[in-house]
Every structure is written in structure tokens, then in C-alpha cells.
Design a protein around this motif. Structure first.
Motif, PDB file in Angstrom:
ATOM      1  N   GLU A  64      14.373  -0.886  -1.294  1.00  0.00           N
ATOM      2  CA  GLU A  64      14.078   0.501  -1.647  1.00  0.00           C
ATOM      3  C   GLU A  64      13.163   0.602  -2.843  1.00  0.00           C
ATOM      4  OE1 GLU A  64      17.466   3.013  -1.967  1.00  0.00           O
ATOM      5  OE2 GLU A  64      18.339   2.244  -0.114  1.00  0.00           O
ATOM      6  N   GLU A  67       9.540   1.022  -2.059  1.00  0.00           N
ATOM      7  CA  GLU A  67       9.219   2.333  -1.485  1.00  0.00           C
ATOM      8  C   GLU A  67       8.916   3.348  -2.579  1.00  0.00           C
ATOM      9  OE1 GLU A  67      12.365   3.413   1.125  1.00  0.00           O
ATOM     10  OE2 GLU A  67      11.888   1.849   2.572  1.00  0.00           O
ATOM     11  N   ALA A  70       5.557   2.415  -3.880  1.00  0.00           N
ATOM     12  CA  ALA A  70       4.552   2.695  -2.848  1.00  0.00           C
ATOM     13  C   ALA A  70       4.232   4.181  -2.777  1.00  0.00           C
ATOM     14  CB  ALA A  70       5.024   2.182  -1.493  1.00  0.00           C
ATOM     15  N   ALA A  71       5.244   5.017  -2.989  1.00  0.00           N
ATOM     16  CA  ALA A  71       5.006   6.461  -2.967  1.00  0.00           C
ATOM     17  C   ALA A  71       4.017   6.853  -4.063  1.00  0.00           C
ATOM     18  CB  ALA A  71       6.324   7.215  -3.141  1.00  0.00           C
ATOM     19  N   SER A  74       0.462   6.000  -3.125  1.00  0.00           N
ATOM     20  CA  SER A  74      -0.130   6.816  -2.056  1.00  0.00           C
ATOM     21  C   SER A  74      -1.244   7.727  -2.549  1.00  0.00           C
ATOM     22  CB  SER A  74       0.948   7.660  -1.364  1.00  0.00           C
ATOM     23  OG  SER A  74       1.458   8.648  -2.248  1.00  0.00           O
ATOM     24  N   TRP A  86      -0.996   0.321  -1.078  1.00  0.00           N
ATOM     25  CA  TRP A  86      -0.436   1.428  -0.308  1.00  0.00           C
ATOM     26  C   TRP A  86      -0.802   1.285   1.160  1.00  0.00           C
ATOM     27  CZ3 TRP A  86       2.950   4.917   0.613  1.00  0.00           C
ATOM     28  CH2 TRP A  86       2.688   5.997   1.477  1.00  0.00           C
ATOM     29  N   TYR A  89       1.060  -1.558   2.702  1.00  0.00           N
ATOM     30  CA  TYR A  89       2.451  -1.126   2.877  1.00  0.00           C
ATOM     31  C   TYR A  89       2.581  -0.252   4.124  1.00  0.00           C
ATOM     32  CZ  TYR A  89       6.762   1.488   2.006  1.00  0.00           C
ATOM     33  OH  TYR A  89       7.985   2.080   2.142  1.00  0.00           O
ATOM     34  N   SER A  93       4.805  -1.228   7.330  1.00  0.00           N
ATOM     35  CA  SER A  93       5.869  -0.298   7.714  1.00  0.00           C
ATOM     36  C   SER A  93       5.718   0.126   9.168  1.00  0.00           C
ATOM     37  CB  SER A  93       5.859   0.939   6.812  1.00  0.00           C
ATOM     38  OG  SER A  93       6.119   0.572   5.485  1.00  0.00           O
TER      39      SER A  93
END
Length: 199
Positions: A64, A67, A70-71, A74, A86, A89, A93
């Protein structure tokens, strides 16, 4: 001056109000932290002598924590390290979310993007397991390989999948375009990395 127009000191707010805002994260600091994490993951991992770095990178992509970072990536430009991570990823995903579907799209796109298929380096025939392995190898390449090669391999993979999506008509045209744009951005970033290095 009348009594009702006299200046009054503002009523003190409860301390909870200040605590709530003091703990709020500064967006600029979050962006800076995400960019630093990207640099450490790419440049720091490649400089490491620890043989387990690549495995930890792949494991990090499954947790997690990645993530959340990664957000933040973005919003980064496509020609930055954070923006490239990003996009990598997103690609990984997508493969893990629907390995059978991506394998089918890759198979359909092989004849339309023959050169890209070779560059992507997916085992023959490209089943779900082969695609997961390829994407994980791309991430391992961040630790031990040339980052430009990582980006160009990922771009080639995305280009073949985009060609397959177009051939199969299984997804909306917008999804085909998104995958193609992803491929183009990764490829351009790979060439930038080769010429002057991404920051």
C-alpha cells in the motif's frame, strides 16, 4: 464611538481547530517528497550494491505504501523521474489487474507492432505469467539496469498492447489512445534519459 461599534478581539478558537490545520500536509512538500522518492528509487537503487534492492522494489510495488507515493507521482510531468515511475506503475497495475486480457491484447498486437514486440522482450507465447514476469523484470531493471532501457522496453510493451486493443475492438477508442499515449511518453522519456538524463 458607540458601544456597539467598538472593536472586539476575536473569540479564541478551540485548540482542536489549530491542531487540525497544523497536521495538514503542505501540497508543495508532498510533491517534493514524491520527487525525492522517485530519485532515490531510480538513482539510489542503481547505485546500491545490495543484491536484494530489485526484489524489494518489486515488493514495494505490491504494498500500500507505493500506492500512496504513486498517487503523488500522478501529477508529475511525463519527462520527469516521478512521471516515468507513475507510468510504469500504471502499466504494472494494469497487467496485474487483468493479465489474461492484456496477454490477449499483446498477442493480437504482435503482428502489427513486430519491432516493438521484440524490444518488449516478452517470452513466447505471451501468457499472463509471462507478462507479469516481464513487467517485474522491467522494475528490477530500475535497480540493476539502464533506466533508459527500462523505459524503452515498457514503451514497446505498451505500443504492442495498444495495437492489440485496436485490432480486437474490445475496449473503447479512448482506452486505445491512452495506452498509445503512455507508450509515446515512455519512449520519449527513454530518449531523454539517454541524451541528458531525467530529473
Amino acid at each position: 464611538m458607540s458601544e456597539h461599534r467598538r472593536h472586539h478581539r476575536p473569540a479564541p478558537r478551540e485548540s482542536a481547530f489549530f491542531d487540525e490545520h497544523a497536521e495538514g500536509a503542505d501540497p508543495a512538500l508532498l510533491t517534493e517528497a514524491a520527487e525525492r522518492a522517485a530519485v532515490l528509487l531510480v538513482r539510489g537503487a542503481r547505485a546500491s550494491e545490495d543484491a536484494g534492492v530489485s526484489d524489494r522494489l518489486v515488493h514495494l510495488a505490491d504494498t500500500e505504501g507505493i500506492e500512496a507515493i504513486a498517487a503523488l507521482w500522478s501529477h508529475a510531468a511525463a519527462d520527469s523521474l516521478a512521471g516515468c515511475l507513475w507510468r510504469l506503475y500504471l502499466l504494472r497495475s494494469g497487467v496485474y489487474a487483468d493479465p489474461a486480457g492484456i496477454a490477449r491484447q499483446f498477442e493480437a498486437g504482435r503482428a502489427r507492432a513486430e519491432f516493438a514486440r521484440v524490444v518488449a522482450g516478452v517470452a513466447e507465447p505471451p501468457g499472463p505469467d509471462e507478462l507479469r514476469t516481464m513487467v517485474d523484470e522491467v522494475l528490477r531493471g530500475i535497480a540493476h539496469g539502464d533506466f533508459a532501457d527500462v523505459l524503452l522496453r515498457a514503451a514497446a510493451f505498451a505500443r504492442v498492447v495498444a495495437a492489440g486493443r485496436a485490432a480486437l475492438h474490445e475496449v473503447a477508442d479512448a482506452d486505445v489512445r491512452r495506452m498509445l499515449v503512455l507508450a509515446e511518453q515512455l519512449e520519449a522519456a527513454g530518449h531523454l534519459e539517454l541524451s541528458r538524463g531525467l530529473a
